[in-house]
Each structure stands twice: as C-alpha cells, then as structure tokens.
Scaffold this active site. Structure first.
Site, mmCIF file in Angstrom:
data_model
loop_
_atom_site.group_PDB
_atom_site.id
_atom_site.type_symbol
_atom_site.label_atom_id
_atom_site.label_comp_id
_atom_site.label_asym_id
_atom_site.label_seq_id
_atom_site.Cartn_x
_atom_site.Cartn_y
_atom_site.Cartn_z
ATOM 1 N N ARG A 272 0.913 -1.246 0.080
ATOM 2 C CA ARG A 272 0.107 -0.146 0.046
ATOM 3 C C ARG A 272 0.810 1.241 -0.061
ATOM 4 N NH1 ARG A 272 -1.724 0.541 4.507
ATOM 5 N NH2 ARG A 272 -1.220 -1.407 5.630
ATOM 6 N N TYR B 127 -1.639 -3.453 -7.105
ATOM 7 C CA TYR B 127 -1.273 -4.357 -6.068
ATOM 8 C C TYR B 127 -2.577 -4.360 -4.757
ATOM 9 C CZ TYR B 127 0.170 -5.747 -1.289
ATOM 10 O OH TYR B 127 0.164 -6.348 0.025
ATOM 11 N N GLY B 128 -2.869 -5.524 -4.317
ATOM 12 C CA GLY B 128 -3.442 -5.701 -3.187
ATOM 13 C C GLY B 128 -4.463 -4.460 -2.544
ATOM 14 N N GLY B 129 -4.065 -3.955 -1.635
ATOM 15 C CA GLY B 129 -4.976 -2.960 -0.833
ATOM 16 C C GLY B 129 -5.040 -1.870 -1.597
ATOM 17 N N LYS C 232 -9.463 -2.518 1.794
ATOM 18 C CA LYS C 232 -9.272 -1.249 2.877
ATOM 19 C C LYS C 232 -10.135 -0.170 2.392
ATOM 20 C CE LYS C 232 -6.698 -3.730 4.965
ATOM 21 N NZ LYS C 232 -5.733 -4.361 5.664
ATOM 22 N N HIS D 133 -10.249 -2.620 11.741
ATOM 23 C CA HIS D 133 -9.351 -3.378 11.121
ATOM 24 C C HIS D 133 -8.975 -4.482 12.134
ATOM 25 C CE1 HIS D 133 -4.796 -3.424 9.401
ATOM 26 N NE2 HIS D 133 -5.633 -4.274 8.822
ATOM 27 N N SER E 225 -0.946 -3.571 10.203
ATOM 28 C CA SER E 225 -0.737 -4.687 9.003
ATOM 29 C C SER E 225 0.553 -5.266 9.626
ATOM 30 C CB SER E 225 -0.552 -3.705 8.011
ATOM 31 O OG SER E 225 -1.651 -3.128 7.574
ATOM 32 N N CYS F 280 1.190 -7.729 11.647
ATOM 33 C CA CYS F 280 1.596 -7.922 13.282
ATOM 34 C C CYS F 280 0.661 -9.098 13.721
ATOM 35 C CB CYS F 280 1.035 -6.440 14.045
ATOM 36 S SG CYS F 280 2.069 -5.116 13.383
ATOM 37 N N THR G 106 -3.786 -12.526 10.978
ATOM 38 C CA THR G 106 -4.001 -13.873 10.186
ATOM 39 C C THR G 106 -3.764 -14.915 11.244
ATOM 40 O OG1 THR G 106 -3.980 -12.725 8.155
ATOM 41 C CG2 THR G 106 -3.654 -15.259 8.027
ATOM 42 N N ASN G 107 -2.437 -14.974 11.640
ATOM 43 C CA ASN G 107 -1.990 -15.874 12.508
ATOM 44 C C ASN G 107 -2.911 -16.219 13.735
ATOM 45 O OD1 ASN G 107 0.997 -17.041 12.091
ATOM 46 N ND2 ASN G 107 0.719 -15.163 10.893
ATOM 47 N N ASP H 140 -9.017 -9.940 8.991
ATOM 48 C CA ASP H 140 -8.654 -8.547 8.835
ATOM 49 C C ASP H 140 -9.699 -7.231 9.171
ATOM 50 O OD1 ASP H 140 -6.233 -7.236 7.682
ATOM 51 O OD2 ASP H 140 -7.372 -6.527 6.032
ATOM 52 N N SER I 283 4.965 -10.239 -0.118
ATOM 53 C CA SER I 283 4.195 -11.231 -0.839
ATOM 54 C C SER I 283 3.116 -11.763 -0.023
ATOM 55 C CB SER I 283 5.322 -12.398 -1.296
ATOM 56 O OG SER I 283 5.722 -13.125 -0.084
ATOM 57 N N ARG I 284 2.209 -12.239 -0.953
ATOM 58 C CA ARG I 284 0.757 -12.657 -0.254
ATOM 59 C C ARG I 284 0.016 -13.879 -0.929
ATOM 60 N NH1 ARG I 284 -1.654 -8.812 4.013
ATOM 61 N NH2 ARG I 284 0.146 -7.418 4.172
ATOM 62 N N ARG J 157 3.548 -4.198 17.472
ATOM 63 C CA ARG J 157 4.768 -4.771 18.013
ATOM 64 C C ARG J 157 5.341 -3.602 18.470
ATOM 65 N NH1 ARG J 157 7.479 -8.184 13.660
ATOM 66 N NH2 ARG J 157 5.425 -8.912 12.413
ATOM 67 N N GLY K 58 0.608 -20.179 18.185
ATOM 68 C CA GLY K 58 -0.074 -20.946 19.190
ATOM 69 C C GLY K 58 -0.263 -20.677 20.758
ATOM 70 N N ASN L 224 -0.196 -18.097 21.906
ATOM 71 C CA ASN L 224 -0.976 -16.931 22.453
ATOM 72 C C ASN L 224 -2.360 -17.493 23.228
ATOM 73 O OD1 ASN L 224 1.221 -15.033 21.627
ATOM 74 N ND2 ASN L 224 0.235 -15.223 19.505
HETATM 75 P P1 GTP Z 1 -2.130 -7.731 7.252
HETATM 76 O O1 GTP Z 1 -2.566 -8.842 6.346
HETATM 77 O O2 GTP Z 1 -0.998 -6.918 6.678
HETATM 78 O O3 GTP Z 1 -2.971 -7.020 7.901
HETATM 79 O O4 GTP Z 1 -1.287 -8.667 8.545
HETATM 80 P P2 GTP Z 1 -1.779 -9.590 9.862
HETATM 81 O O5 GTP Z 1 -1.884 -8.652 10.971
HETATM 82 O O6 GTP Z 1 -2.625 -10.569 9.547
HETATM 83 O O7 GTP Z 1 -0.256 -10.474 10.014
HETATM 84 P P3 GTP Z 1 0.214 -11.872 9.835
HETATM 85 O O8 GTP Z 1 -0.623 -12.805 10.772
HETATM 86 O O9 GTP Z 1 0.004 -12.070 8.547
HETATM 87 O O10 GTP Z 1 1.592 -11.944 10.623
HETATM 88 C C1 GTP Z 1 2.693 -11.217 10.009
HETATM 89 C C2 GTP Z 1 3.847 -11.586 10.385
HETATM 90 O O11 GTP Z 1 4.176 -11.741 12.025
HETATM 91 C C3 GTP Z 1 4.294 -12.942 9.858
HETATM 92 O O12 GTP Z 1 5.650 -12.922 9.465
HETATM 93 C C4 GTP Z 1 4.039 -13.827 11.121
HETATM 94 O O13 GTP Z 1 5.029 -15.028 11.035
HETATM 95 C C5 GTP Z 1 4.470 -12.634 12.283
HETATM 96 N N1 GTP Z 1 3.944 -13.280 13.438
HETATM 97 C C6 GTP Z 1 2.347 -13.526 13.701
HETATM 98 N N2 GTP Z 1 2.017 -13.818 15.038
HETATM 99 C C7 GTP Z 1 3.151 -13.819 15.573
HETATM 100 C C8 GTP Z 1 3.476 -13.936 16.974
HETATM 101 O O14 GTP Z 1 2.595 -14.195 17.805
HETATM 102 N N3 GTP Z 1 4.829 -13.935 17.449
HETATM 103 C C9 GTP Z 1 5.855 -13.534 16.586
HETATM 104 N N4 GTP Z 1 6.789 -13.349 16.997
HETATM 105 N N5 GTP Z 1 5.528 -13.222 15.038
HETATM 106 C C10 GTP Z 1 4.265 -13.487 14.616
HETATM 107 C C1 SPV Z 2 -2.699 -4.664 5.228
HETATM 108 O O1 SPV Z 2 -1.799 -4.071 4.721
HETATM 109 O O2 SPV Z 2 -3.256 -4.342 6.262
HETATM 110 C C2 SPV Z 2 -3.313 -5.607 4.441
HETATM 111 C C3 SPV Z 2 -2.811 -6.056 3.114
HETATM 112 O O3 SPV Z 2 -4.177 -6.229 4.808
HETATM 113 S S1 SPV Z 2 -3.718 -4.864 2.281
HETATM 114 O O4 SPV Z 2 -4.896 -5.376 1.438
HETATM 115 O O5 SPV Z 2 -2.691 -4.734 0.783
HETATM 116 O O6 SPV Z 2 -3.767 -3.658 2.467
HETATM 117 MN MN MN Z 3 -4.657 -5.879 7.175
#
Ligand code: GTP
Ligand code: SPV
Ligand code: MN
Length: 600
Positions: A71, A199-201, A208, A228, A250, A252, A255-256, A279, A377-378, A409, A503, A505
């Site tokens: 973005r 690109y994406g967003g 977004k 968000h 973003s 942070c 997704t995880n 998201d 990359s996504r 973070r 996990g 967490n």
């Molecule tokens: P957007 O799609 O940009 O909104 O991102 P997001 O908030 O969904 O982040 P995502 O879950 O994709 O994680 C982003 C990065 O953070 C990845 O490289 C993960 O491996 C890392 N990450 C996620 N959860 C943790 C965690 O609990 N601890 C650590 N150290 N890293 C994490």
């Molecule tokens: C973000 O950056 O928070 C995303 C990826 O989820 S994008 O859709 O490109 O904004």
């Molecule tokens: Mn996002």
C-alpha cells in the site's frame, strides 16, 4: 443495450467508460465458466501463470511491477469538502482537484483493454449488515482476487435492484508509475478512484478502501464500527463459544491469531478455534444491547513469508488449492516458496519475485542476502478452505463479541497483556497504540509510529471524531466487551522475542476470556490490570521466572517518554480531541507518578 437494471449504475459505467475508453465492457457474473475463461485469457498475456495443477489445483501465480508491492499511504487521500473532516491523520485533497488529477491519468488508459464490471457485496448478500459496491477495473488479476475476497456476481446485482445504494469503485492500472498513482476516497460521494497500481490493498477496492475507509465514515453516521480487526471464536468442551475481536496493525499477527492451533500443553483442555475473519470486522449493537460482528470478506489476503506448518498450519492447509500467490518464489516444477515457509526452494531453475533466476543464499553487492519472495508477498485464498473456518460466516448478524484486543509490535515498553480499567480507558488504550512499521507499508521499516486502533491508514475521517464515536458507542451498549492490550513482540537485550507467540498466544487469550467473564482477580498497575502469574497456564511451556518478569515489566522511565509522545500526537487534533482522552491521559500520568522511580 443497458448492462444492468439499475439506471444510475448504467449512467456511471457509461461516464467512466467515456473517460477510460476501454475497447469493451464485460459484466462479471460470478460463474465458474467466466472465471475459467478469464484465467485462460490472463495466462495468454502472461499476467497470470498457472501453477502445477496436480500439486496445487486451481492455483495461480502473479508478479506485480517492482515499484508496486505494498500500500502507498503517501499517495492515499481522503477527499472531503472540508480539510478538517479528513483530519491530521489523513492526506487530503479537495474533491474537484482529486477528480481532475486522476481523470488526467485515467483518460484513454483502457484503450485496447477491457473494462470489467464487478458487482460485489461486503457481508452476506442481502444482510442489513452488508454494503454493496461495484468495481470497474481493467485488471483480470483484480477480478480473480475479488472473486475470492468478496461475494461477487449476478446475485449481488439482483439484490441491488433498480435503485439500491452502492459504492462506486473505479480502478485502472494505467502505467503503474509511482508518480501517476493515486488512491482517492470520496466519502461524501460514496466513491473510490484508484489509479496506477496493481497491488492488493490499493486495488481490491472492497477491502481497505470500501470496508475500512468509506465504511468507517458511514459507520459513524449509522452508529456502528468498521474496524481493522480479526474475529475468532474459542469453543470449550462444554460447547460454549466466546468470540474475540483484535486490532493489530498490518503484518502484526491478525491472520495468525485468527486461525491459531492450541499448543501441545493445552490440548487436554479440548479447545476448538473458529476463524471468522482475519482482517476486517463490522460491528453493530443489536437489539440485545450487545456488540455483534461480521467479517465482510470471504477470503484471506495473507502475508506469505513466515507462514509454515509450525507457525500457521491452518493457513498452509488453506492455500493448497484455488489460491493466488503474488510475488513469491516460483519453482521450476510450478510450485511456490517463500522465506520461512515449507521445505526448501529448488536448487536450480527457481525465479524470484522479480522473475530473476534465484538460488537460496544469493547475496547482493553489499553482501546482504537477496530474498526470493518479496517481504510483503501474499496469498489470496477462500476462507471456507481454512480448516478452522466458522460455521457462522454467512450468518446475517455474525457473532457476539466478548472482548476487544488492541496490540502492536513493540520491542520494548508494552507488557505481554494488560486489561483496561473501563470502556473509556480502553478507548484511550486503543487511541494511544503504537507499532513498528512493517513491509505492508511503503516507508522506513521498524520505526515506531502511533497507530490508533490499527486504523491510522484506514480511518476515512478525522480521528478525533473517530475517538468520540468509540466513546459514544460504549455509552450505547448494555454489555460492553472488555478491552485488552497485547504485545507478542517484546524483545530481550539481544533482540530475541521473549514470548514464543503463535499457538502459545492461546494462554493469554484464556486469561482474557476469564477476565471478561469476571472470573479472575488481577494485579492493578498504573497502566491497567495485569495477570497474577499463576493465572497463566504455562503447562508445556518453559519460560524462566526472569523471562516472565521481563515480559510484564513496566518501566516508568519508558512510559514517561511514551506519555510525551502521546501528548504530542493528541495535540495534533487540537480542540477536536475528546476531553475524555485528555482526562484519561492525565489520570495515567498521575498513576505513573505514584510509582516514582521503581517498577511495578
Ligand atoms: P495484514 O494482512 O497486513 O493485515 O497482516 P496480519 O496482521 O494479518 O499479520 P500476519 O498474521 O500475517 O503476521 C505477520 C507476520 O508476523 C508474519 O511474519 C508472522 O509470522 C508474524 N507473527 C504473527 N504472529 C506472531 C507471534 O505471535 N509472534 C511472533 N514473533 N511473530 C508473529
Ligand atoms: C494490510 O496491509 O493491512 C493488508 C494488506 O491487509 S492490504 O490489503 O494490501 O492492505
Ligand atoms: Mn490488514
């Protein structure tokens, strides 16, 4: 012949086509047949590459332009009549000037190309929670992504009828020149214009642009929240499910966290995790006075690097079919790879995200490793392919939210978890969030910036008014979710993460749920409630007392520095900032002073 039954929609498509001059206009009906035809067409031009259909059925590969991988917040504008309505948190341009500037770039930009018309619904089709948009685009990549990320096609047009409201979303790739790229939002016109990116967003305008920037503006008027946030449910063996919503900036960890798998040590407790969204959350107060949330999307646009069968097995399972991979490594056998992913990349014949021959261990002229996949990359994948997807995805008013979590973070400062004293204090905790910049945004990586509620890049109006809106929403609710703050990213002196994350967490979510039910006592500190250490189940996880102490340490001198930064940030909003936030700020200041020089 008219394209649709909706005269205003037809008129707008005509007008945009007169400006962009496509050779033809094609309506996206949402059928499998049309999707296949478009895929074949994009494969012919090289826009899309078909991956190994035995190993990755239905999967596609795409590379964006090298200057177009994230973005672009500095080229993103909120175009309201009054500059103050966009606020210091947004770039602003007067609507007439924005339309004029972008029109110059759009002019004739689709000559020789096709304009696709994508009717889409954010949220279940026909739900009163949902909003309809129509995106015009000259990119098949965008069409294929939108078919995964939203409910798109004829059914949406039928729901829109002859006169329904919709967001006018115009996208054109144009030259993909950074100097001719603009992402423009016109909340007063319910319109979005995005030009010069692929690109994406920047271009999946339902995400977004509509579901956060335009929706946040609408949500304030209609008394709901567009955030968000991920949404997940935690089911206990008794069958009780509690849902949480969490706002992290973003890249942070949304997704995880949304699809986490309980760690070994907690298996005996028999939890089951339900992924509702990763998201975006749209949340409304229902007639029961509780907060209910839907995920307006139907897919994930997730960060690839770091995704592997240890960190996020559910994500890995999700992307085995019908997935679009963008800017990752392409192996010669038509499979994909990324840093900290699964297995090894091909020794010979792999291409990096730029399309150059690439081998693991390659270095640039300064001796720095060359990554094969772009750090941003996504993968784009349907949510129903996620093994933990919720059975309530299509439910028209979603799930009831028990707790709201904010997080960023922060290598230092913020403890692993703490709870706000009240809704008002929670709004202050959200408003004062900060995080280190990641690859999801163009700009200097690692720098700490204030990112209230993870919405800094996504709030479609003045954030002072947004904070006021959050405060008012709290007053309206009969059952307010409890508010928490987490930080999975605290580091020791050597820069190692103190907390294993992922996990694990769940151990913290357990505490959060118990606290939101009022089941546990906690320590009262200057910044909020923190856990008594014995209340966090550490079965199967070895962390020393010293590490735990560091994870929860509140250093008064660090917090004092933070307070200065927060007050500088608040001052930017002048008199428009709700007084309540200053009151919360002063109360925290006093509590920190009482601590004196020692830590709590
Ligand atoms: P957007 O799609 O940009 O909104 O991102 P997001 O908030 O969904 O982040 P995502 O879950 O994709 O994680 C982003 C990065 O953070 C990845 O490289 C993960 O491996 C890392 N990450 C996620 N959860 C943790 C965690 O609990 N601890 C650590 N150290 N890293 C994490
Ligand atoms: C973000 O950056 O928070 C995303 C990826 O989820 S994008 O859709 O490109 O904004
Ligand atoms: Mn996002």
């Amino acid at each position: 012949m008219s394209l649709t039954q909706h005269s205003e929609l037809n008129r707008w498509i005509d007008e945009m086509a007169r400006m962009c001059k496509p050779d033809q206009i094609v309506l996206i009906d949402g059928s499998e047949k049309q999707k296949q035809e478009l895929t074949e067409e994009a494969c012919k031009t090289g826009e899309i590459i078909k991956l190994n259909q035995e190993k990755l059925p239905g999967c596609l590969y795409h590379r964006t332009a090298q200057n177009d991988v994230a973005r672009v917040e500095h080229l993103t504008y909120i175009c309201t009549t009054l500059k103050e309505d966009a606020g210091p948190n947004n770039n602003w341009m007067a609507p007439h000037e924005a339309y004029r500037k972008a029109a110059e770039i759009f002019a004739d930009s689709m000559t020789g190309r096709t304009m696709y018309v994508i009717p889409f619904s954010m949220g279940p089709v026909g739900s009163p929670f949902s909003k309809i948009g129509v995106e015009l685009t000259d990119s098949i990549y965008v069409v294929l992504n939108m078919l995964i990320m939203t409910r798109a096609g004829q059914e949406v047009l039928d729901t829109l009828g002859a006169g329904g409201d919709f967001t006018k979303c115009l996208h054109g790739k144009a030259e993909r020149d950074l100097n001719k790229r603009l992402i423009l939002h016109f909340p007063e016109d319910n319109a979005i214009w995005s030009v010069g990116s692929g690109y994406g967003g920047n271009v999946l305008l339902g995400k977004k642009c509509l579901a956060l920037r335009i929706a946040s503006y609408t949500a304030r008027q209609e008394m709901w929240l567009a955030e968000h946030m991920l949404i997940l449910g935690i089911e206990e063996p008794s069958g009780r499910i509690d849902y949480l919503a969490a706002a992290f900036p973003s890249a942070c960890g949304k997704t995880n966290l949304a699809m986490l798998i309980p760690p070994e040590g907690l298996h005996v407790k028999g939890y089951r995790i339900w992924t509702v969204g990763d998201d975006i959350a749209w949340m409304r107060i229902d007639t029961d006075g509780k907060l209910w949330a839907i995920n307006p999307e139907t897919g994930f646009f997730g960060v690839a690097p770091g995704t592997n069968s240890k960190t996020n097995p559910n994500a890995l399972a999700t992307v085995q079919k019908n997935t679009i991979f963008t800017n990752v490594v392409l192996n010669p056998d038509g499979t994909v790879w990324w840093e900290d992913g699964e297995g090894e990349p091909a020794e010979e014949g792999a291409l990096d995200w730029k399309g150059n021959p690439w081998k693991p261990g390659m270095k640039d002229e300064n001796g720095k490793p060359i990554p094969g996949a772009n750090p941003n990359s996504r993968f784009t994948a349907p949510i129903e392919q996620c093994p933990s997807h919720s059975f309530r995805l299509d439910h028209h008013h979603g799930v009831n939210i028990s707790a709201i979590i904010f997080g960023g973070r922060r290598a230092h400062l913020a403890p692993l978890v703490y709870q706000a004293f009240s809704w008002k204090h929670g709004v202050y905790v959200g408003a004062t969030m900060a995080s280190e910049r990641t690859a999801a945004q163009y700009g200097k990586q690692g720098e700490v910036r204030r990112d209230p509620m993870a919405m800094l890049p996504f709030c479609g109006y003045n954030m002072a008014d947004y904070f006021e809106h959050w405060l008012r929403m709290g007053v309206r609710m009969r059952w307010q979710p409890k508010i928490f703050h987490v930080n999975w990213f605290r580091q020791d002196e050597d820069g190692n993460f103190l907390w294993p994350g992922f996990g694990e967490n769940l151990r913290i979510l357990e505490w959060i749920l118990a606290r939101s039910r009022g089941e546990l006592q906690a320590e009262k500190t200057a910044i909020g409630f923190t856990p008594r250490l014995e209340d966090i189940d550490m079965t199967g996880l070895n962390l020393s007392q010293e590490e735990m102490r560091k994870l929860f340490e509140i250093k008064p001198e660090d917090w004092r520095r933070e307070m200065k930064d927060v007050s500088e940030f608040f001052k930017k909003f002048g008199e428009r900032l709700p007084l309540e936030l200053w009151a919360q700020h002063e109360a925290l200041q006093r509590r920190l002073e009482e601590l004196g020089g020692s830590s709590a």
